[in-house]
Structures are given as structure tokens and as C-alpha cells.
Design a protein around this motif. Structure first.
Motif, PDB file in Angstrom:
ATOM      1  N   VAL A  65       4.992   8.626  -1.477  1.00 14.99           N
ATOM      2  CA  VAL A  65       4.830   7.958  -0.188  1.00 14.99           C
ATOM      3  C   VAL A  65       4.340   6.476  -0.437  1.00 14.99           C
ATOM      4  CG1 VAL A  65       3.368   8.042   1.741  1.00 14.99           C
ATOM      5  CG2 VAL A  65       4.132  10.087   0.813  1.00 14.99           C
ATOM      6  N   SER A  66       3.549   6.392  -1.403  1.00 11.92           N
ATOM      7  CA  SER A  66       2.738   4.989  -1.703  1.00 11.92           C
ATOM      8  C   SER A  66       4.231   3.876  -1.988  1.00 11.92           C
ATOM      9  CB  SER A  66       1.835   4.928  -2.851  1.00 11.92           C
ATOM     10  OG  SER A  66       0.914   5.551  -2.363  1.00 11.92           O
ATOM     11  N   LYS A  67       4.971   4.366  -3.020  1.00 15.93           N
ATOM     12  CA  LYS A  67       6.153   3.809  -3.318  1.00 15.93           C
ATOM     13  C   LYS A  67       7.019   3.257  -2.279  1.00 15.93           C
ATOM     14  CE  LYS A  67       6.083   5.331  -8.173  1.00 15.93           C
ATOM     15  NZ  LYS A  67       6.691   6.340  -9.097  1.00 15.93           N
ATOM     16  N   ALA A  68       7.149   4.238  -1.505  1.00 17.78           N
ATOM     17  CA  ALA A  68       8.284   4.127  -0.135  1.00 17.78           C
ATOM     18  C   ALA A  68       7.523   3.035   0.638  1.00 17.78           C
ATOM     19  CB  ALA A  68       8.376   5.636   0.480  1.00 17.78           C
ATOM     20  N   LEU A  69       6.344   3.329   1.132  1.00 20.20           N
ATOM     21  CA  LEU A  69       5.676   2.237   1.942  1.00 20.20           C
ATOM     22  C   LEU A  69       5.840   0.866   1.267  1.00 20.20           C
ATOM     23  CD1 LEU A  69       2.526   4.481   2.901  1.00 20.20           C
ATOM     24  CD2 LEU A  69       4.530   3.658   4.272  1.00 20.20           C
ATOM     25  N   ARG A  70       5.488   0.690   0.059  1.00 27.49           N
ATOM     26  CA  ARG A  70       5.736  -0.589  -0.424  1.00 27.49           C
ATOM     27  C   ARG A  70       7.177  -1.041  -0.272  1.00 27.49           C
ATOM     28  NH1 ARG A  70       2.433   1.077  -4.385  1.00 27.49           N
ATOM     29  NH2 ARG A  70       4.096   1.813  -5.917  1.00 27.49           N
ATOM     30  N   LYS A  71       8.051  -0.300  -0.790  1.00 27.84           N
ATOM     31  CA  LYS A  71       9.565  -0.738  -0.274  1.00 27.84           C
ATOM     32  C   LYS A  71       9.784  -1.129   1.004  1.00 27.84           C
ATOM     33  CE  LYS A  71      12.295   2.091  -3.586  1.00 27.84           C
ATOM     34  NZ  LYS A  71      13.177   3.117  -3.917  1.00 27.84           N
ATOM     35  N   LEU A  72       9.285  -0.310   1.861  1.00 28.07           N
ATOM     36  CA  LEU A  72       9.266  -0.836   3.236  1.00 28.07           C
ATOM     37  C   LEU A  72       8.840  -1.877   3.598  1.00 28.07           C
ATOM     38  CD1 LEU A  72       9.043   2.996   4.682  1.00 28.07           C
ATOM     39  CD2 LEU A  72      11.354   1.718   4.605  1.00 28.07           C
ATOM     40  N   ARG A  73       7.714  -2.349   3.227  1.00 31.13           N
ATOM     41  CA  ARG A  73       6.832  -3.516   3.556  1.00 31.13           C
ATOM     42  C   ARG A  73       7.977  -4.739   2.809  1.00 31.13           C
ATOM     43  NH1 ARG A  73       2.132  -3.090   0.715  1.00 31.13           N
ATOM     44  NH2 ARG A  73       3.276  -4.105  -0.790  1.00 31.13           N
ATOM     45  N   ASP A  74       8.230  -4.354   1.595  1.00 32.11           N
ATOM     46  CA  ASP A  74       9.010  -5.606   0.790  1.00 32.11           C
ATOM     47  C   ASP A  74      10.196  -5.756   1.434  1.00 32.11           C
ATOM     48  OD1 ASP A  74       6.841  -5.488  -1.057  1.00 32.11           O
ATOM     49  OD2 ASP A  74       7.736  -4.446  -2.608  1.00 32.11           O
ATOM     50  N   GLU A  75      11.030  -5.027   2.123  1.00 31.60           N
ATOM     51  CA  GLU A  75      12.167  -5.111   2.719  1.00 31.60           C
ATOM     52  C   GLU A  75      11.914  -5.578   4.301  1.00 31.60           C
ATOM     53  OE1 GLU A  75      15.386  -4.444   1.933  1.00 31.60           O
ATOM     54  OE2 GLU A  75      14.644  -4.258  -0.359  1.00 31.60           O
ATOM     55  N   GLY A  76      10.522  -5.802   4.549  1.00 29.67           N
ATOM     56  CA  GLY A  76      10.391  -6.206   6.067  1.00 29.67           C
ATOM     57  C   GLY A  76      10.388  -5.293   7.143  1.00 29.67           C
ATOM     58  N   LEU A  77      10.766  -4.037   6.795  1.00 25.63           N
ATOM     59  CA  LEU A  77      10.831  -2.983   7.652  1.00 25.63           C
ATOM     60  C   LEU A  77       9.449  -2.384   8.405  1.00 25.63           C
ATOM     61  CD1 LEU A  77      13.477  -1.016   5.685  1.00 25.63           C
ATOM     62  CD2 LEU A  77      13.772  -2.366   8.146  1.00 25.63           C
ATOM     63  N   ILE A  78       8.510  -2.575   7.726  1.00 24.54           N
ATOM     64  CA  ILE A  78       7.090  -2.409   8.364  1.00 24.54           C
ATOM     65  C   ILE A  78       6.073  -3.401   8.039  1.00 24.54           C
ATOM     66  CG2 ILE A  78       7.445   0.120   7.973  1.00 24.54           C
ATOM     67  CD1 ILE A  78       5.489   0.284   5.460  1.00 24.54           C
TER      68      ILE A  78
END
Length: 92
Positions: A65-78
Motif C-alpha cells: 500500500v505504501s509503495k502504491a501510494l508513492r507511485k500514485l503521488r509521483d504520477e500526480g494522481l493523488i
């Protein structure tokens, strides 16, 4: 692009677990919108300390979950904001 198309695109581009995390955050933000609560800067925010990850995402390991949240943040989706030891999340 519809929501289903976005989920498929995310799963292909970022992986299934990241798409699943995005989908759940989307639903939680939608619930906040319907309840008219936790709206700041025009966005509906989800308060979620990392200790809540197993409850919110029972099918994923907390580190996933932590990795997914980082990915989403880095992609500008969250977007994320930290207040003390708790993070708040919103869909962009």
C-alpha cells in the motif's frame, strides 16, 4: 475517459495493486463528497494513518500500500498532506 477505462489504464501502467489502491481512495473520496465533510481547498480528503492500511486494504500488505501510494503521488494522481503523524489523501 470513464472510470473503468482509467482503472484498466492504471493497472496496465502502474500495476494491479496500485490501481486497486487508487480505486479504493476514489470510493472513499466520493463518500466524503456525498457526506459533505473533510473538504479543504476544493478537495475531499481521507485521513488514513498507516496503522489503518490493513483495515482499508485487507487484501494488500501494508508495504505494498505504501509503495502504491508513492507511485500514485509521483504520477500526480493523488495529493498527500501530513499533519503530525497522520497523512491525508485526496484524488487529483
Amino acid at each position: 475517459m470513464g472510470r473503468y477505462s482509467l482503472e484498466l489504464e492504471l493497472a496496465e501502467r502502474l500495476g494491479l495493486s496500485t490501481a486497486a489502491v487508487y480505486d479504493r481512495l476514489y470510493d472513499l473520496c466520493l463518500e466524503k463528497r456525498q457526506e459533505h465533510c473533510d473538504c479543504y481547498d476544493g478537495c475531499y480528503w481521507i485521513r488514513m494513518p498507516s496503522k489503518d492500511f490493513p483495515r482499508v486494504f485487507p487484501y494488500l500488505h501494508p508495504s505494498t500500500v505504501s509503495k502504491a501510494l508513492r507511485k500514485l503521488r509521483d504520477e500526480g494522481l493523488i495529493r498527500t498532506v501530513r499533519h503530525g503523524r497522520v497523512c491525508w489523501y485526496t484524488i487529483t
